[in-house]
Write a protein that holds these residues in place. Structure first.
Motif, PDB file in Angstrom:
ATOM      1  N   LYS A  31     -12.326   0.287 -11.711  1.00 27.79           N
ATOM      2  CA  LYS A  31     -12.195  -1.163 -11.816  1.00 27.79           C
ATOM      3  C   LYS A  31     -13.181  -1.732 -12.830  1.00 27.79           C
ATOM      4  CE  LYS A  31     -12.552  -5.372  -8.986  1.00 27.79           C
ATOM      5  NZ  LYS A  31     -12.850  -5.893  -7.620  1.00 27.79           N
TER       6      LYS A  31
ATOM      7  N   SER B  15      -8.133  -5.083  -4.489  1.00 21.57           N
ATOM      8  CA  SER B  15      -8.654  -5.781  -5.676  1.00 21.57           C
ATOM      9  C   SER B  15      -8.566  -4.911  -6.925  1.00 21.57           C
ATOM     10  CB  SER B  15     -10.099  -6.236  -5.440  1.00 21.57           C
ATOM     11  OG  SER B  15     -10.977  -5.131  -5.280  1.00 21.57           O
TER      12      SER B  15
ATOM     13  N   SER C 144     -10.228  -3.662   1.102  1.00 17.14           N
ATOM     14  CA  SER C 144     -10.149  -4.787   0.168  1.00 17.14           C
ATOM     15  C   SER C 144     -10.466  -4.328  -1.252  1.00 17.14           C
ATOM     16  CB  SER C 144     -11.113  -5.898   0.600  1.00 17.14           C
ATOM     17  OG  SER C 144     -12.439  -5.419   0.689  1.00 17.14           O
ATOM     18  N   THR C 145     -11.322  -3.320  -1.391  1.00 16.45           N
ATOM     19  CA  THR C 145     -11.638  -2.793  -2.718  1.00 16.45           C
ATOM     20  C   THR C 145     -10.412  -2.139  -3.343  1.00 16.45           C
ATOM     21  OG1 THR C 145     -13.921  -2.383  -2.027  1.00 16.45           O
ATOM     22  CG2 THR C 145     -13.188  -1.291  -4.024  1.00 16.45           C
TER      23      THR C 145
ATOM     24  N   GLU D 231      -6.238  -5.736 -10.365  1.00 14.47           N
ATOM     25  CA  GLU D 231      -6.738  -5.764 -11.740  1.00 14.47           C
ATOM     26  C   GLU D 231      -5.890  -4.896 -12.652  1.00 14.47           C
ATOM     27  OE1 GLU D 231      -8.770  -7.793 -12.923  1.00 14.47           O
ATOM     28  OE2 GLU D 231      -9.650  -8.600 -11.065  1.00 14.47           O
TER      29      GLU D 231
END
Length: 323
Positions: free
Chosen positions: A17, A44, A40-41, A48
């Protein structure tokens, strides 16, 4: 094309990321993530990649971790308040994940085991999804070649660890090998050793790409421990034949697991002294290590792994750009 195979743990996801957001993930680098945890990582990171219109492969039938349990977890009615909050939070993450899964940039990878048939025919996978097949050994290669799936036009890539079987997957083969020579103890690593030449030979072997586990070996370890020695692994391009080599920077005070901050300072002192004179080594991952060194800060072993993975992926992307 380089397909780094990473487990979807916190630091691995943050590595790709951060590289993506900084514009340091080379165009020829497409991560493959084995889903070991719904987080959640993860969401996310996928968001991206979708936003940047960059492809990423997800292993939907993982053979390690707790992802499948996370996806099936629901409220039964007998949970305490903390457990209710946790499951509700998990369900919200699940909803966001399922939406991202419909993106054209989120590709599907499947082990040829672990209910492969069920996942391949899963209605959640769009019929136009490109599928990458992960073949872990010669036995699976043979079984796959004898199946009806080999002719399926949805299967775009075949990851194989057996170079002898590449010919069976002409136009789709990805050479998939563990290139990190893990030692039993961190203090056992040599100062310098060969890492890989797959990036320079994969096309001559009839492959469309290559894959490795970066500076993490193929064995999956869920929880770490406090080591006696700290080792930082940095990949670099050698002077001969564009082969990749790896340098290991080891702490000095290795008689006990105490004082990891001091151990990290010892290892980074060697690393910075070696890397600073060479501008080609000054990647984003390296800059993060040097920043902690300059501030005399210890970021924790998880972050150290993240920075080293970032360095490796950026270096490999740059080397591919020169071939």
């Amino acid at each position: 094309m380089y397909y780094p195979f990473l487990r979807g743990k916190q630091e691995e996801l943050l590595a790709i990321k951060e590289l993506l957001l900084a514009g340091k993930l080379g165009d020829r680098v497409t991560p493959v993530i084995e889903l070991v945890k719904l987080s959640s990582t993860l969401v996310s990171t996928l968001a991206e990649f979708v936003k940047a219109e960059r492809n990423i492969y997800l292993v939907m039938n993982p053979i390690v971790g707790e992802f499948e349990n996370n996806m099936s977890e629901t409220l039964l009615g007998n949970e305490d308040e903390d457990e209710v909050r946790r499951i509700k939070r998990l369900n919200l993450i699940k909803e966001k994940f399922n939406v991202l899964l419909t993106s054209e940039f989120v590709k599907i990878a499947l082990y040829y085991c672990n209910d492969f048939n069920g996942y391949f025919n899963n209605s959640k996978l769009k019929s136009e999804n490109e599928i990458a097949i992960l073949l872990k050994d010669a036995g699976e290669n043979m079984a796959f070649m004898q199946s009806s799936f080999i002719e399926n036009n949805r299967i775009k890539l075949c990851f194989t660890t057996e170079i002898e079987d590449v010919i069976n997957f002409t136009g789709r083969a990805v050479l998939w090998r563990d290139r990190f020579n893990k030692r039993e103890r961190n203090s056992d690593y040599p100062e310098d050793e060969f890492f890989s030449k797959d990036h320079s030979i994969y096309s001559t072997q009839g492959c469309v790409g290559f894959s490795d586990y970066s500076i993490v070996d193929s064995e999956y370890v869920d929880n770490g421990f406090s080591p006696y020695a700290i080792a930082i692994h940095m990949v670099y391009e050698g002077n001969e034949n564009k082969h990749l080599r790896i340098r290991h920077f080891i702490s000095d005070t290795n008689n006990s697991p105490k004082n990891p901050s001091q151990k990290y300072k010892e290892a980074t002192k060697k690393l910075v002294a070696w890397c600073e004179p060479n501008i080609s080594l000054k990647t984003l991952g390296y800059s993060k290590i040097k920043d902690t060194h300059d501030k005399e800060a210890y970021p924790g072993l998880g972050s150290v792994k993240r920075f080293s993975i970032m360095h490796h992926l950026e270096i490999t992307g740059e080397v591919l750009g020169t071939l």
